[in-house]
Design an enzyme around this catalytic site. Structure first.
Site, PDB file in Angstrom:
ATOM      1  N   SER A   1       0.832  -1.197   0.000  1.00 11.97           N
ATOM      2  CA  SER A   1       0.000   0.000   0.000  1.00 11.97           C
ATOM      3  C   SER A   1       0.869   1.250   0.000  1.00 11.97           C
ATOM      4  CB  SER A   1      -0.866  -0.027   1.266  1.00 11.97           C
ATOM      5  OG  SER A   1      -1.402   1.248   1.512  1.00 11.97           O
TER       6      SER A   1
ATOM      7  N   LYS B   1       2.031  -3.658   6.827  1.00 10.01           N
ATOM      8  CA  LYS B   1       2.475  -3.640   5.415  1.00 10.01           C
ATOM      9  C   LYS B   1       3.978  -3.426   5.347  1.00 10.01           C
ATOM     10  CE  LYS B   1      -1.472  -4.264   3.371  1.00 10.01           C
ATOM     11  NZ  LYS B   1      -1.748  -5.607   2.877  1.00 10.01           N
TER      12      LYS B   1
ATOM     13  N   TYR C   1      -2.046  -0.991  10.950  1.00  8.41           N
ATOM     14  CA  TYR C   1      -2.250  -1.547   9.604  1.00  8.41           C
ATOM     15  C   TYR C   1      -1.051  -1.223   8.714  1.00  8.41           C
ATOM     16  CZ  TYR C   1      -3.756  -1.699   4.740  1.00  8.41           C
ATOM     17  OH  TYR C   1      -3.797  -1.934   3.387  1.00  8.41           O
TER      18      TYR C   1
END
Ligand code: NAD
Ligand code: UDP
Length: 338
Positions: free
Chosen positions: A124, A153, A149
């Site tokens: 992302s 990643k 989050y």
């Protein structure tokens, strides 16, 4: 090639499955349906006219994943199987680290056991963190992330890179997505968030279809042309095409490569609402509210590397993104639950 789609029943995975099948590849899906529905798998088969093999299993379950790799001669894995709600990750960090890191390690261990050499990973733009100037370029250092989050990643990218450094046979492709919206043109598959949507486009389309009263625009005092945040929205079908190119690239290469998948053009929240209204013919009521914690004013991709190396560019317009999002929402007002 036979591609294992971990989390393949989800939003991006289901569109990627369609594009892989249409490009002549075969797919196997493994999903625990924690954020998706088996109905999506049926519809992938319906759209493509091809049978789709799907396993209901948790990608953290090593025995299950190993069995799936034993039964299918997999050429490449695409790892979509992540938890992805930023706000929820702040409230449930351990669940996010457990799911996202563990699925990655399990896939790598099982790939090693079964001689699978290629993996494409759903990363992302969030890994660029808060410090980098935009547009983001792959050569920038990863930044510090503002939520668990984002850190998952960041960590998963590191794990995959280290695995590729240690195993000269391994090919890792890290795809850094910008903001996917839109749906397959048939309106049979699309984004189906559980509960109140966190993301802009599903919220806008749920207001349009009458499921929500109005959109709150998070902040109109940003240093942007109209004061609302700007993002690089990309049609999910363009993103899916990027995965087809990435899978084919992974099969020809070794080591780690990183690609931004974005259009390179930012749009503001208000521009998205206006484009949606124009393309749907339905007014979308909105009000300005306070800024949302952790939001950056604006960012977008430099997608030159994907064009030069993968031969991929996003070709679908903002109007198509809005038309296709609306087509999916109006045909499926309750998502797959209908
Ligand atoms: P999604 O939730 O629709 O799809 C993820 C799928 O993985 C779901 O079907 C879910 O049921 C499945 N899953 C999750 N954990 C699992 C587990 N342990 N075992 C088996 N299945 C599991 O999300 P999406 O929008 O399609 O995103 C796919 C990937 O792309 C995610 O990793 C996400 O973090 C990443 N990503 C998404 C966006 C976005 O805006 N949608 C942006 C950047 C990155
Ligand atoms: N946004 C908004 N209202 C909403 C949801 C999102 O104004 O109900 C804004 C958000 O502040 C951001 C943009 O829309 O500027 C895109 O947000 P989204 O959550 O879709 O993606 P993000 O870029 O945060 O991953």
């Amino acid at each position: 090639m036979l591609v294992l789609l971990a989390g393949g029943a989800g939003y991006i995975g289901s569109h990627t499955a369609v594009q892989l099948l249409d490009a002549g590849h075969d797919v196997v899906i493994v999903d625990n349906y924690s954020n998706s529905s088996p109905e999506a798998v049926k519809r992938i088969a319906e759209i493509t006219g091809r049978p789709v093999r799907a396993y209901e299993a948790d990608v953290k379950d090593r025995d299950a994943v190993s069995r799936i790799m034993q039964e299918n001669s997999i050429d490449c894995v695409i790892h979509f199987a992540g938890l992805k709600a930023v706000g929820e990750s702040v409230r449930k960090p351990i669940e996010y680290y457990r799911n996202n890191i563990d699925t990655t390690l399990t896939l790598l261990e099982c790939m090693n056991e079964h001689g699978v050499r290629n993996i494409v990973f759903s990363s992302s733009a969030t890994v660029y963190g808060e410090e980098n100037p935009y547009p983001y370029i792959e050569t920038m250092r990863r930044g510090s992330c503002s939520n668990p989050y984002g850190w998952t990643k960041y960590m998963m990218e590191q794990i995959l890179e280290d695995a590729a450094k240690a195993d000269p046979e391994l090919s890792v492709v890290l795809l850094r997505y910008f903001n996917p919206i839109g749906a397959h043109a048939s309106g049979r598959i699309g984004e189906d968030p559980q509960g109140i949507p966190n993301n802009l486009m599903p919220y806008v389309s749920q207001v349009a279809v009458g499921r929500r009263d109005h959109l709150t625009v998070f902040g109109n005092d940003y240093p942007t042309p109209d004061g609302t945040c700007r993002r690089d929205y990309i049609h999910v079908m363009d993103l899916a095409d990027g995965h087809v190119k990435a899978v084919e690239f992974a099969a020809r290469n070794k080591g780690t490569e990183v690609f931004n998948l974005g259009t390179g053009t930012p749009y503001s929240v208000v521009e998205i609402v206006e484009a949606f209204e124009r393309n749907s013919g339905v007014p979308v009521k909105y009000e300005f509210g306070p800024r949302r914690d952790g939001d950056l004013a604006e960012f977008w991709a430099n997608a030159d590397k994907a064009r030069e190396v993968l031969g991929w560019t996003a070709s679908r317009t903002l109007d198509e993104m809005c038309r296709d999002s609306w087509n999916w929402q109006k045909q499926n007002p309750e998502g797959y639950g209908n």
